[in-house]
Write an enzyme that holds these catalytic residues in place. Sequence first.
Site, PDB file in Angstrom:
ATOM      1  N   GLU A  51       0.742  -1.168  -0.158  1.00 21.06           N
ATOM      2  CA  GLU A  51      -0.179   0.071  -0.209  1.00 21.06           C
ATOM      3  C   GLU A  51       0.951   1.301  -0.074  1.00 21.06           C
ATOM      4  O   GLU A  51       0.508   2.219  -0.749  1.00 21.06           O
ATOM      5  CB  GLU A  51      -0.979   0.151   1.293  1.00 21.06           C
ATOM      6  CG  GLU A  51      -2.207  -1.053   1.050  1.00 21.06           C
ATOM      7  CD  GLU A  51      -3.063  -0.825  -0.218  1.00 21.06           C
ATOM      8  OE1 GLU A  51      -2.897   0.699  -0.805  1.00 21.06           O
ATOM      9  OE2 GLU A  51      -3.869  -1.680  -0.526  1.00 21.06           O
ATOM     10  N   TYR A 131      -6.812   6.873   3.094  1.00 20.99           N
ATOM     11  CA  TYR A 131      -7.081   5.646   2.219  1.00 20.99           C
ATOM     12  C   TYR A 131      -6.094   4.608   2.693  1.00 20.99           C
ATOM     13  O   TYR A 131      -6.634   3.545   2.843  1.00 20.99           O
ATOM     14  CB  TYR A 131      -6.550   5.991   0.836  1.00 20.99           C
ATOM     15  CG  TYR A 131      -6.410   4.976   0.077  1.00 20.99           C
ATOM     16  CD1 TYR A 131      -7.369   4.159  -0.442  1.00 20.99           C
ATOM     17  CD2 TYR A 131      -4.908   4.637  -0.103  1.00 20.99           C
ATOM     18  CE1 TYR A 131      -7.351   2.844  -0.814  1.00 20.99           C
ATOM     19  CE2 TYR A 131      -4.667   3.210  -0.632  1.00 20.99           C
ATOM     20  CZ  TYR A 131      -5.671   2.296  -1.157  1.00 20.99           C
ATOM     21  OH  TYR A 131      -5.632   1.080  -1.842  1.00 20.99           O
ATOM     22  N   ASP A 149      -9.647   5.486  -2.803  1.00 20.44           N
ATOM     23  CA  ASP A 149      -8.656   5.927  -3.563  1.00 20.44           C
ATOM     24  C   ASP A 149      -9.091   6.626  -4.736  1.00 20.44           C
ATOM     25  O   ASP A 149     -10.352   6.556  -5.058  1.00 20.44           O
ATOM     26  CB  ASP A 149      -7.601   4.603  -4.043  1.00 20.44           C
ATOM     27  CG  ASP A 149      -7.969   3.974  -5.222  1.00 20.44           C
ATOM     28  OD1 ASP A 149      -9.307   3.737  -5.267  1.00 20.44           O
ATOM     29  OD2 ASP A 149      -7.165   3.375  -5.648  1.00 20.44           O
TER      30      ASP A 149
END
Length: 367
Positions: A51, A131, A149
């Site tokens: 991520e 996010y 996102d």
Amino acid sequence: MRRKGAEEKPEASAILTPLVSWFEAHRRVLPWRALDLDQPHPDPYAVLVSELMLQQTQVVTVVPYFERWMLALPTVRALAEAPEQQIHKLWEGLGYYRRARFLQAAARSIHEQGWPADLEGLLALPGLGPYTAAAIASIAFQWPEPALDGNAFRVLARLLGIETDPKDRGNELRTWLRPALTAHGPSRMTQALMELGATHCSKRAQCDSCPLETDCRSRAAGTVDHIPLVAPRAKVRSVEITLIAIQTAGQYLVNIPAPDGLLAGLWSWALREEIQPQDLKAAEAARGYRAVEIKRWKGWTQVYSHRREQVTPLLLEVEEPFPPTENQCWVSAQELRALPMGRRDQRLRDLVLQSGEDSHAEAAEKE
DNA sequence: TAAGCGTGGAC
DNA sequence: TGTCCAAGCTT
């Protein structure tokens, strides 16, 4: 009185059911993606690493970096204990280098205190915003926290016919979406939304094969190409720079990494802004040494997020090493190769080292 | 709040 | 040799 928007939306779990079956049939195999999306992820650390790497960066770019990173630093502990030079070398070329330091800081926190127990705790880790914290919550731990996102915002804006900037309605959209995560599984639902946005519902939408076509409001209204509304961007400043490699007796002069600013944490070549190459000799002489120009290569345009450089790369030679300034040092060719650099400086490094090899080869031929 | 922060893919 | 944008966050 009805509040505009919220009450008019269809139920999320129902309208998104076709997306879930589409995802299970077509989902990509990604190195950080679990096979069983009904369980917590077997390696939350892999989700964390992926991520951070995926922030503002496409999947295809991240894959090889992720693979190398996980081989070198396979656990939270390994990352927590790694030298900074190593994490920057592993991140070299990926961009937004703060992320590498944030990732290590997050790993150190997790190593010492364990994984956070809720979304708020994830949000408190360095480098994790709304996010990323929600993505890790849902994908790694199966908590029903909607992760929005750019992909998810685009898909939802089109699906619901939102003609304003959807990022202004994040709270409302998360509240609407949460039941769908509970119904279809947080990890599956989160990744399905992003996968649709990254493949079919990208900037140029391919609606013909979209599982949500029949329920998509912008499709019905013919407004797909105008949604989402995007905010205007800041202008990019242009500058001319001369990028200078100085060598002597197999040593090269480089700048020690700065703690902040552009390319913080990375090594770089000496650089003169707004100095034309023909004026350079005088400028160098004023600094107290005499340099001979060995090579000048064709320049290029180096683009950053908020800056554009016209780069003229140059190789100079001095007769012997002179005392470096406080933020510089001399390194050997072998050390040079090991230093983490941004693309611009990598490029000159490649030219310089290639040039060195060529002249050695020529010398060998003459013997 | 708006600016700062990298690089490469797609067109 | 341009433009837009990507699994955004920090200050």
